[in-house]
Enzyme design. Structure first.
Site, PDB file in Angstrom:
ATOM      1  N   HIS A   1      -8.110  -4.998  -0.811  1.00 14.47           N
ATOM      2  CA  HIS A   1      -6.871  -4.254  -0.474  1.00 14.47           C
ATOM      3  C   HIS A   1      -6.661  -4.729   1.130  1.00 14.47           C
ATOM      4  CE1 HIS A   1      -3.858  -0.904  -0.571  1.00 14.47           C
ATOM      5  NE2 HIS A   1      -4.237  -0.670   0.738  1.00 14.47           N
TER       6      HIS A   1
ATOM      7  N   SER B   1       0.930  -1.173  -0.137  1.00 12.56           N
ATOM      8  CA  SER B   1       0.098   0.146  -0.147  1.00 12.56           C
ATOM      9  C   SER B   1       0.960   1.268   0.073  1.00 12.56           C
ATOM     10  CB  SER B   1      -1.042   0.109   1.236  1.00 12.56           C
ATOM     11  OG  SER B   1      -2.039   0.984   1.103  1.00 12.56           O
TER      12      SER B   1
ATOM     13  N   ASP C   1     -10.132  -3.543  -4.860  1.00 14.98           N
ATOM     14  CA  ASP C   1      -9.110  -2.650  -4.416  1.00 14.98           C
ATOM     15  C   ASP C   1      -9.243  -1.302  -5.347  1.00 14.98           C
ATOM     16  OD1 ASP C   1      -6.997  -1.101  -3.401  1.00 14.98           O
ATOM     17  OD2 ASP C   1      -5.670  -2.637  -3.714  1.00 14.98           O
TER      18      ASP C   1
END
Length: 313
Positions: free
Chosen positions: A285, A159, A255
């Site tokens: 995610h 991320s 995501d």
């Protein structure tokens, strides 16, 4: 395909929590720190040590994981992975990503140096990337003392940590630094939310990370709106991606960041950088947090570790 049933169970368990973008920074950090995933796959590693280094703005914390076999295995010294945790640049810590680092350490057979970089809004862009660059250089310079090989180095992150890994690779190319054999980018942030991508709108809510959450993160991270165009904040906007180390990019179907991660992988390929892109259908995610609970999470981490082993062979 529909959301994986194992992922949906996790989403259902967290459905009653207040949305991230409605929280203060302190409340958001408490929420992330309190996350618990019973049943996680936590492999054994030889040792875990906390230590500090001198960073650009003072003491910088590190957590160092050594894989099994250290001190007796003929395979040592081990490859070195410098890892940057996800957080939206605002939340999470060495502790929230301890399980992920243990899986990477044991699975890839690497010494993993996890970096406790400065968080926003207390330290805005480019503080985090300055810390990550300094930590990478420190880890390579001290590799021998860590039981690692300074000639076999990869950087990794998930991320926002994937953003920081991509940016660190860019800065090492641009500013000089240690040779990198690879960059592992797990559902990375590669661009600002504005103007956004189709996946940012398709997956805007209902799958954990939301578009409103990303706006909240970016607004805390950047000191000025125009910083969004800087390639060290939004690496997808870098004019030239040639000369970067080989990449392994992981994306998830559900995501908001899916499209920007895949666009970055495509641009790397077009620039001649050996790049593997793998999209995990049915995943959301953050699914790398859940090996042992979500079957595909374990498989995805295993695949990523196999790639790391291959580039470090």
């Amino acid at each position: 395909m529909p959301v994986d049933p194992q992922v949906q169970q996790l989403l259902d368990l967290r459905a009653t929590l207040p949305p991230l973008h409605t929280l203060t920074v302190a409340e958001a950090r408490e929420q992330f720190a309190a996350r618990d995933f019973p049943g996680l796959r936590i492999p054994k590693v030889a040792c875990v040590v906390n230590r500090d280094m001198q960073g650009p703005a003072g003491s910088l914390g590190l957590r160092i994981y050594t894989p099994p076999g250290h001190g007796s295995s003929p395979r040592g010294p081990f490859p070195l992975m410098v890892f940057f945790h996800g957080s939206g640049f605002v939340v999470c810590s060495l502790d929230t990503h301890d399980g992920m680092c243990r899986n990477l350490c044991a699975g890839a057979g690497c010494v993993v140096v996890s970096v406790d970089y400065r968080l926003a809004p207390e330290a805005k862009f480019p503080a985090a990337t300055d810390d990550c660059l300094a930590a990478t250089r420190w880890a390579v310079a001290n590799a021998a003392a860590l039981g690692a090989d300074p000639g076999r180095v990869v950087i990794a992150g998930d991320s926002a940590g994937g953003n920081l890994a991509a940016v660190t690779a860019l800065r090492i190319r641009d500013e000089g630094g240690p040779k990198l054999l690879g960059q592992l980018l797990v559902y990375p942030v590669t661009d600002h939310y504005d103007p956004g991508t189709p996946s940012m709108m398709e997956n805007a809510e209902g799958y954990g990370l939301t578009r409103d959450g990303m706006i909240w993160f970016w607004d805390h991270y950047l000191a000025a709106r125009w910083d969004a165009a800087h390639p060290y904040a939004s690496p997808l906007r870098a004019p030239d991606l040639s000369g970067l180390p080989p990449a392994f990019v992981v994306t998830a179907e559900y995501d908001p960041l899916r499209d920007e991660g895949e666009a970055y992988a495509q641009r790397l390929q077009e620039a001649g950088v050996p790049t593997v892109l793998t999209r995990w259908d049915g995943m959301n995610h953050g699914f790398f947090f859940a090996p042992g609970i979500v079957d595909k999470a374990g498989a995805a981490i295993d695949e990523a570790c196999a790639w790391v082993r291959s580039v470090c062979a």
